[in-house]
Design a protein around this motif. Structure first.
Motif, mmCIF file in Angstrom:
data_model
loop_
_atom_site.group_PDB
_atom_site.id
_atom_site.type_symbol
_atom_site.label_atom_id
_atom_site.label_comp_id
_atom_site.label_asym_id
_atom_site.label_seq_id
_atom_site.Cartn_x
_atom_site.Cartn_y
_atom_site.Cartn_z
ATOM 1 N N ARG A 23 0.767 -1.287 -0.029
ATOM 2 C CA ARG A 23 -0.004 0.074 0.052
ATOM 3 C C ARG A 23 1.147 1.300 -0.025
ATOM 4 O O ARG A 23 0.564 1.973 -0.809
ATOM 5 N N GLU A 24 1.763 1.364 0.751
ATOM 6 C CA GLU A 24 2.772 2.473 0.886
ATOM 7 C C GLU A 24 3.616 2.599 -0.460
ATOM 8 O O GLU A 24 3.740 3.735 -0.797
ATOM 9 N N LEU A 25 3.835 1.399 -0.851
ATOM 10 C CA LEU A 25 4.659 1.515 -2.206
ATOM 11 C C LEU A 25 3.755 2.423 -3.088
ATOM 12 O O LEU A 25 4.319 3.061 -4.191
ATOM 13 N N GLN A 26 2.542 1.706 -3.450
ATOM 14 C CA GLN A 26 1.468 2.273 -4.407
ATOM 15 C C GLN A 26 1.300 3.638 -4.161
ATOM 16 O O GLN A 26 1.512 4.600 -5.257
ATOM 17 N N GLU A 27 1.408 4.107 -2.855
ATOM 18 C CA GLU A 27 1.002 5.450 -2.586
ATOM 19 C C GLU A 27 2.269 6.237 -3.026
ATOM 20 O O GLU A 27 2.301 7.469 -3.602
ATOM 21 N N ALA A 28 3.556 5.982 -2.762
ATOM 22 C CA ALA A 28 4.550 6.435 -3.062
ATOM 23 C C ALA A 28 4.723 6.818 -4.624
ATOM 24 O O ALA A 28 5.145 7.651 -5.162
ATOM 25 N N GLN A 29 4.434 5.694 -5.471
ATOM 26 C CA GLN A 29 4.309 5.879 -6.765
ATOM 27 C C GLN A 29 3.502 6.673 -7.212
ATOM 28 O O GLN A 29 3.876 7.485 -8.371
ATOM 29 N N ALA A 30 2.250 6.797 -6.825
ATOM 30 C CA ALA A 30 1.304 7.971 -7.094
ATOM 31 C C ALA A 30 1.718 9.038 -6.887
ATOM 32 O O ALA A 30 1.540 9.934 -7.729
ATOM 33 N N LEU A 31 2.298 9.564 -5.702
ATOM 34 C CA LEU A 31 2.898 10.768 -5.318
ATOM 35 C C LEU A 31 4.153 11.063 -6.420
ATOM 36 O O LEU A 31 3.837 12.396 -6.923
ATOM 37 N N ARG A 32 4.726 10.085 -6.657
ATOM 38 C CA ARG A 32 5.937 10.462 -7.701
ATOM 39 C C ARG A 32 5.268 10.745 -9.165
ATOM 40 O O ARG A 32 5.954 11.644 -9.776
ATOM 41 N N ARG A 34 2.513 12.121 -9.763
ATOM 42 C CA ARG A 34 2.151 13.383 -9.601
ATOM 43 C C ARG A 34 3.016 14.701 -9.659
ATOM 44 O O ARG A 34 2.873 15.718 -10.344
ATOM 45 N N VAL A 35 4.010 14.162 -8.983
ATOM 46 C CA VAL A 35 5.117 15.325 -9.006
ATOM 47 C C VAL A 35 6.045 15.309 -10.189
ATOM 48 O O VAL A 35 6.521 16.324 -10.513
ATOM 49 N N GLN A 36 6.331 14.036 -11.105
ATOM 50 C CA GLN A 36 7.230 14.059 -12.054
ATOM 51 C C GLN A 36 6.280 13.618 -13.233
ATOM 52 O O GLN A 36 6.518 12.359 -13.579
ATOM 53 N N PRO A 37 5.270 14.167 -13.438
ATOM 54 C CA PRO A 37 4.374 13.541 -14.878
ATOM 55 C C PRO A 37 5.115 13.194 -16.008
ATOM 56 O O PRO A 37 4.736 11.944 -16.542
ATOM 57 N N ARG A 38 6.371 13.838 -16.454
ATOM 58 C CA ARG A 38 7.028 13.626 -17.549
ATOM 59 C C ARG A 38 7.702 11.998 -17.323
ATOM 60 O O ARG A 38 7.778 11.251 -18.318
ATOM 61 N N ARG A 39 8.483 12.010 -16.302
ATOM 62 C CA ARG A 39 9.010 10.868 -15.972
ATOM 63 C C ARG A 39 8.032 9.581 -15.736
ATOM 64 O O ARG A 39 8.489 8.547 -16.224
ATOM 65 N N ALA A 40 7.005 9.945 -15.336
ATOM 66 C CA ALA A 40 5.925 8.914 -14.992
ATOM 67 C C ALA A 40 5.340 8.449 -16.427
ATOM 68 O O ALA A 40 5.249 7.115 -16.719
ATOM 69 N N ARG A 41 5.233 9.160 -17.351
ATOM 70 C CA ARG A 41 4.703 9.031 -18.430
ATOM 71 C C ARG A 41 5.864 8.140 -19.496
ATOM 72 O O ARG A 41 5.428 7.145 -19.879
ATOM 73 N N ILE A 42 7.004 8.496 -19.121
ATOM 74 C CA ILE A 42 8.309 7.695 -19.829
ATOM 75 C C ILE A 42 8.306 6.278 -19.297
ATOM 76 O O ILE A 42 8.586 5.201 -19.851
ATOM 77 N N ALA A 43 8.139 6.293 -18.005
ATOM 78 C CA ALA A 43 8.055 4.955 -17.381
ATOM 79 C C ALA A 43 6.950 4.055 -17.743
ATOM 80 O O ALA A 43 7.056 2.912 -17.832
ATOM 81 N N ARG A 44 5.754 4.687 -17.872
ATOM 82 C CA ARG A 44 4.457 3.945 -18.345
ATOM 83 C C ARG A 44 4.818 3.177 -19.716
ATOM 84 O O ARG A 44 4.334 2.029 -20.156
ATOM 85 N N LEU A 45 5.457 4.244 -20.542
ATOM 86 C CA LEU A 45 5.618 3.711 -22.020
ATOM 87 C C LEU A 45 6.788 2.697 -22.058
ATOM 88 O O LEU A 45 6.739 1.638 -22.816
ATOM 89 N N ARG A 46 7.815 2.777 -21.271
ATOM 90 C CA ARG A 46 8.624 1.553 -21.057
ATOM 91 C C ARG A 46 8.090 0.564 -20.692
ATOM 92 O O ARG A 46 8.452 -0.869 -21.031
ATOM 93 N N GLN A 47 7.165 0.432 -19.628
ATOM 94 C CA GLN A 47 6.549 -0.737 -19.233
ATOM 95 C C GLN A 47 5.666 -1.400 -20.196
ATOM 96 O O GLN A 47 5.616 -2.532 -20.371
#
Length: 62
Positions: A23-32, A34-47
């Motif tokens: 739960r805490e890991l998922q919460e931390a990932q959601a926060l990250r 929101r804070v770094q949308p560009r990096r999150a988008r790139i991570a989603r594309l890589r996954q």
């Protein structure tokens, strides 16, 4: 397998701690995300690319 110097813990306690960690890991990932949308988008594309190129084969087949 018990670890030396550590008492055996019940499965329920281990599962509870694991669920809390996830739960805490998922919460931390959601926060990250929101804070770094560009990096999150790139991570989603890589996954997505990793999952698309993953080979689903039956055991014993090459």
């Amino acid at each position: 397998m018990p670890r030396p110097g550590h008492p055996e813990e019940p499965d329920a306690a281990r599962r509870r701690r694991r669920a809390e960690f996830l739960r805490e890991l998922q919460e931390a990932q959601a926060l990250r995300d929101r804070v770094q949308p560009r990096r999150a988008r790139i991570a989603r594309l890589r996954q997505h690319h990793r999952m698309r190129t993953f080979r689903w084969t039956a055991p014993g087949q090459s």
